[in-house]
Design a protein around this motif. Sequence first.
Motif, PDB file in Angstrom:
ATOM      1  N   GLU A  84       0.904  -1.169   0.101  1.00 41.22           N
ATOM      2  CA  GLU A  84       0.053  -0.105  -0.072  1.00 41.22           C
ATOM      3  C   GLU A  84       0.936   1.337  -0.041  1.00 41.22           C
ATOM      4  OE1 GLU A  84      -2.756  -0.202   3.172  1.00 41.22           O
ATOM      5  OE2 GLU A  84      -3.486  -2.323   2.728  1.00 41.22           O
ATOM      6  N   CYS A  85       2.160   1.076  -0.490  1.00 34.78           N
ATOM      7  CA  CYS A  85       2.977   2.237  -0.164  1.00 34.78           C
ATOM      8  C   CYS A  85       2.703   3.269  -1.253  1.00 34.78           C
ATOM      9  CB  CYS A  85       4.505   1.672  -0.372  1.00 34.78           C
ATOM     10  SG  CYS A  85       5.743   2.988  -0.579  1.00 34.78           S
ATOM     11  N   PRO A  86       2.484   4.659  -0.757  1.00 35.74           N
ATOM     12  CA  PRO A  86       2.264   5.637  -1.704  1.00 35.74           C
ATOM     13  C   PRO A  86       3.238   6.097  -2.505  1.00 35.74           C
ATOM     14  CG  PRO A  86       2.477   6.548   0.320  1.00 35.74           C
ATOM     15  CD  PRO A  86       2.583   5.127   0.538  1.00 35.74           C
ATOM     16  N   LEU A  87       4.558   5.478  -2.322  1.00 36.93           N
ATOM     17  CA  LEU A  87       5.671   6.104  -3.015  1.00 36.93           C
ATOM     18  C   LEU A  87       6.162   5.061  -4.053  1.00 36.93           C
ATOM     19  CD1 LEU A  87       7.713   8.105  -0.441  1.00 36.93           C
ATOM     20  CD2 LEU A  87       5.929   8.763  -1.876  1.00 36.93           C
ATOM     21  N   CYS A  88       5.665   3.929  -4.150  1.00 40.20           N
ATOM     22  CA  CYS A  88       5.979   2.718  -5.210  1.00 40.20           C
ATOM     23  C   CYS A  88       5.152   3.379  -6.314  1.00 40.20           C
ATOM     24  CB  CYS A  88       5.355   1.424  -4.752  1.00 40.20           C
ATOM     25  SG  CYS A  88       6.672   0.779  -3.703  1.00 40.20           S
ATOM     26  N   PRO A  89       5.810   2.751  -7.700  1.00 42.06           N
ATOM     27  CA  PRO A  89       5.230   3.210  -8.484  1.00 42.06           C
ATOM     28  C   PRO A  89       3.553   2.649  -8.802  1.00 42.06           C
ATOM     29  CG  PRO A  89       7.130   2.288  -9.048  1.00 42.06           C
ATOM     30  CD  PRO A  89       7.165   1.991  -7.818  1.00 42.06           C
ATOM     31  N   ASP A 146      12.663   1.763  -5.761  1.00 44.11           N
ATOM     32  CA  ASP A 146      12.726   0.584  -5.260  1.00 44.11           C
ATOM     33  C   ASP A 146      12.437   0.795  -3.677  1.00 44.11           C
ATOM     34  OD1 ASP A 146      13.632  -1.689  -3.812  1.00 44.11           O
ATOM     35  OD2 ASP A 146      15.771  -1.691  -4.286  1.00 44.11           O
ATOM     36  N   HIS A 147      11.421   0.121  -3.522  1.00 48.95           N
ATOM     37  CA  HIS A 147      10.628   0.382  -1.953  1.00 48.95           C
ATOM     38  C   HIS A 147      11.935  -0.132  -0.736  1.00 48.95           C
ATOM     39  CE1 HIS A 147       7.521   0.409   0.867  1.00 48.95           C
ATOM     40  NE2 HIS A 147       8.147  -0.606   1.610  1.00 48.95           N
ATOM     41  N   THR A 148      12.695  -0.860  -1.091  1.00 50.53           N
ATOM     42  CA  THR A 148      13.763  -1.354   0.033  1.00 50.53           C
ATOM     43  C   THR A 148      15.000  -0.939  -0.040  1.00 50.53           C
ATOM     44  OG1 THR A 148      14.369  -3.260  -1.584  1.00 50.53           O
ATOM     45  CG2 THR A 148      12.375  -3.624  -0.001  1.00 50.53           C
ATOM     46  N   HIS A 197       8.577   3.696   5.082  1.00 48.76           N
ATOM     47  CA  HIS A 197       9.868   3.197   4.716  1.00 48.76           C
ATOM     48  C   HIS A 197      10.526   3.394   3.445  1.00 48.76           C
ATOM     49  CE1 HIS A 197       9.548   1.006   8.636  1.00 48.76           C
ATOM     50  NE2 HIS A 197       8.404   0.521   8.224  1.00 48.76           N
ATOM     51  N   HIS A 198       9.297   3.613   2.327  1.00 47.58           N
ATOM     52  CA  HIS A 198      10.089   3.720   1.081  1.00 47.58           C
ATOM     53  C   HIS A 198      11.166   4.880   1.238  1.00 47.58           C
ATOM     54  CE1 HIS A 198       9.436   3.319  -3.332  1.00 47.58           C
ATOM     55  NE2 HIS A 198      10.314   4.445  -3.464  1.00 47.58           N
ATOM     56  N   PRO A 199      12.664   4.783   0.347  1.00 48.83           N
ATOM     57  CA  PRO A 199      13.489   5.767   0.700  1.00 48.83           C
ATOM     58  C   PRO A 199      12.968   7.000   0.045  1.00 48.83           C
ATOM     59  CG  PRO A 199      14.503   3.891  -0.265  1.00 48.83           C
ATOM     60  CD  PRO A 199      12.871   3.662  -0.284  1.00 48.83           C
TER      61      PRO A 199
HETATM   62 ZN    ZN Z   1       7.506   1.918  -1.698  1.00 48.39          ZN
END
Ligand code: ZN
Length: 380
Positions: A84-89, A146-148, A197-199
């Motif tokens: 559910e990360c808002p910063l991932c594509p 890259d989420h990690t 967490h996303h950089p």
């Molecule tokens: Zn992310």
Amino acid sequence: MTGSPSRSDATASLTEVSSTRLADGRELLYFDDGISPPPCRPEDTRDLPGRGPSGELRYDALSGEWVAVAAHRQHRTHLPPADECPLCPSTPERSSEIPAEEYDVVVFENRFPSLGPDLADVPPAPGWGTRGPAGGRCEVVAFTNDHTGTFAGLDTRRVRTVIDAWAHRTEALSALPGVQQVFCFENRGQDIGVTLHHPHGQIYAYPYLTPRAAVMARAADAFLAETGQSLTGHILAGERADGSRMLVEGEHFSAYVPFAARWPLEIHLVPHRQVPDIAALNGAERDELAVLYPDLLGRLDELYGSPTPYISAWHQAPVDPALRRSGYLHLQITSPRRAADRLKFLAGSEAAMGAFINDTTPEQVAARLRETSVRRTGTS
Ligand SMILES: [Zn+2]
């Protein structure tokens, strides 16, 4: 160490920039590494509610400082799961804050800003009871899709793109009505309040000079008036001559643990040439910064063999021309980590009085960070 009159070195950027608007009207910019032409990006088709009003600024007459009251931020996204990360594509199944299916670096207006979306000067002649809209701008910088990943793990070309993005935003935000200071920073680690967490990093454009910037501007101005010299330049020369706290001496930048470090881990990274802000760095300076900066962040993780929480803060000259003359860009990296399993908390003396007590000596910390570099690279 001569002053640079240039506001910006536009030719220094190696990055392709394109801008669009999100469904609720917020601005989003893609910064592409520039290796291939930027792909065509889809529009944001989400059904988002309209943007709310700005929060409030209140004047603390006891200290003469402004306080932003942003109660709407209580409901912002907090440590969402990776899917559910808002910063991932975005994907065909799920739309994030970034409509593209891939990107290099993205900057967009924060959906839950502390400052903005209004742009306004702070009220004149404030006293007890003065309030006004919290004008300004808060932006989010996604360093990678890259989420990690981590900033220290970005490749040199990508770091260069982030630097170009900071430069672009510093110049653009400094030109907005009412903006007095532009602050690029990264909070890293849940221990210091990171909610995603996303950089990523953030950029705040304040409608007033922050307390720390005001104190430093006064000191730099007084030193310039007294000696005709730049205070930061004077300190840099002193640290390089002393050597006991030095970490890196490059061609364009040097890094050291400052003489009066406040935090268990603190590093200053300073350009050899006096420039007011990131926008004024030339191409060679940006190239070297893209190598030195992630190396310093990597040392913090190496120190205890695990991720170290940190705040990485760019001190840029105030927008006001009267205060820019003595301004000198530098980076301050701080961490509350004082042992593998212990953090320093800001307690009575620091939190109530602003009087720091450091349990480590800057010279010992510098020695440990130098050893870390030897372990990482096999060289001194
Ligand atoms: Zn992310």
